[in-house]
Enzyme design. Structure first.
Site, PDB file in Angstrom:
ATOM      1  N   HIS A 252       0.861  -1.174   0.000  1.00  0.00           N
ATOM      2  CA  HIS A 252       0.000   0.000   0.000  1.00  0.00           C
ATOM      3  C   HIS A 252       0.903   1.231   0.000  1.00  0.00           C
ATOM      4  CE1 HIS A 252      -3.337  -2.642   1.114  1.00  0.00           C
ATOM      5  NE2 HIS A 252      -2.638  -3.071   2.145  1.00  0.00           N
ATOM      6  N   GLU A 290      -4.287  -4.068  -4.166  1.00  0.00           N
ATOM      7  CA  GLU A 290      -5.750  -4.027  -4.182  1.00  0.00           C
ATOM      8  C   GLU A 290      -6.248  -2.609  -3.899  1.00  0.00           C
ATOM      9  OE1 GLU A 290      -6.421  -3.312  -1.008  1.00  0.00           O
ATOM     10  OE2 GLU A 290      -5.490  -4.732   0.364  1.00  0.00           O
TER      11      GLU A 290
END
Length: 350
Positions: A252, A290
């Site tokens: 991330h 994601e």
């Protein structure tokens, strides 16, 4: 042709490399020792020749710095032929950094070279961490190695004329900028972690205590610009949503400094975080990500850096896009420089 210079950091030795005409000078910044090479194209072959015959034979780190500069200056070349004594370089054959062909020539293959962790990682384990199965939260996975400390990766970015480094988070030192970044409206839109210093200290200490996640600060010449969380996918919330492998990694990111956002910087940090994860463990064959499905900017940037868009799916807190980058694709397509960009030393991204 104007001189082209770059920095290289093999085995944490800082080299200044200057390329002008056919001459490549590799200077150890600490002790000012310099080796001289010729770098040139002969027909369709890229040649690197050691010419400083009156000095000691080149050390492995000097050679690695020269090779990095060669491929940066000729980014579309797949291999580099070497003319140099190899006594000091013998250990490089074992790692694949240097290969002897059937006809007796010495060659460096770009795909093998960019997998040499000793060039970019601050510490390279002599062997992969042994496999020992364990369980976390009911999930079976390999026991992970201890978390690193300090700088883990550094790479000179030619088109920025700055060194990009990834270092581990120091909660006391980094709490202030992390708090400021998380309260930035641009970051908050996607992270949704606004709050005070106490909340963010608890957040960072929670990451520090979690063995499957490592948090990093991205810096350009020691200026912090962003925050990364890298994780082992098998122990992560993403695992139930695809056929996860033991050594898949994910990440991330938030870019906290507005003046360090935009295309020139994305083309530096996005391939670099991918490169670091592939170098950190040779068994990592896939990197997953994601982002929110409506984060079109990051999805577009991921595609330009080789991530395939596999599917959309629903977490409890967001609809996400599953992206995946294959190790083979990253190195075969030389994606440390994103697709659709100019060669690094001539790129203009203003």
């Amino acid at each position: 042709m104007l001189p082209v210079s770059l920095l290289s950091y093999p085995e944490q030795t800082r080299y200044l490399v200057i390329y002008e005409g056919r001459t490549l000078k590799v200077q150890d910044v600490e002790n000012e020792k310099t080796t001289i090479w010729h770098l040139y194209q002969q027909s369709d072959q890229l040649m690197l020749e050691w010419v400083d015959s009156y000095s000691e034979q080149p050390e492995a780190t000097e050679f690695l710095a020269a090779v990095e500069a060669s491929f940066v200056n000729y980014p579309h070349q797949k291999k580099l032929y070497l003319s140099a004594p190899t006594k000091q370089l013998a250990g490089l054959f074992d790692s694949g950094a240097l290969v002897k062909t059937e006809d007796g020539r010495y060659v460096v293959y770009v795909e093998l070279f960019w997998q040499q962790s000793r060039v970019w990682l601050s510490s390279s384990r002599s062997q992969a961490y042994p496999i020992y199965s364990t369980f976390s939260h009911g999930r079976r996975h390999p026991l992970r190695p201890p978390k690193p400390n300090g700088i883990v990766y550094q790479r000179y970015i030619t088109w920025l004329d700055r060194t990009l480094a990834l270092r581990t988070v120091d909660v006391d030192t980094d709490l202030g900028c992390f708090n400021r970044w998380m309260n930035d409206p641009v970051v908050a839109e996607f992270w949704q972690e606004t709050g005070d210093l106490s909340k963010h200290r608890t957040y960072l200490e929670g990451i520090r205590a979690d063995p499957h996640v490592i948090n990093l600060i991205g810096c350009l010449d020691d200026e912090p610009f962003g925050y990364f969380e890298i994780y082992w996918a098998k122990e992560d919330r993403i695992a139930p949503y695809y056929d996860v492998y033991d050594f898949d990694r994910g990440w991330h990111v938030l870019i906290g400094e507005p003046h360090l956002r935009g295309k020139p910087f994305v083309t530096a940090w996005l391939p670099s975080i991918s490169h670091y994860l592939f170098l950190d463990d040779d068994r990592t064959q896939r990197i997953v990500i994601e982002p929110r499905a409506d984060n079109h900017k990051i999805i577009r940037n991921l595609a330009q850096c080789g991530y395939a868009h596999l599917k959309e799916f629903d977490f409890s807190h967001k609809r996400a896009m599953l992206g995946m980058l294959l190790r083979e694709r990253f190195f075969a397509e030389q994606l440390w420089v994103p697709r659709n960009t100019m060669p690094p030393h001539s790129v203009s991204l203003s």
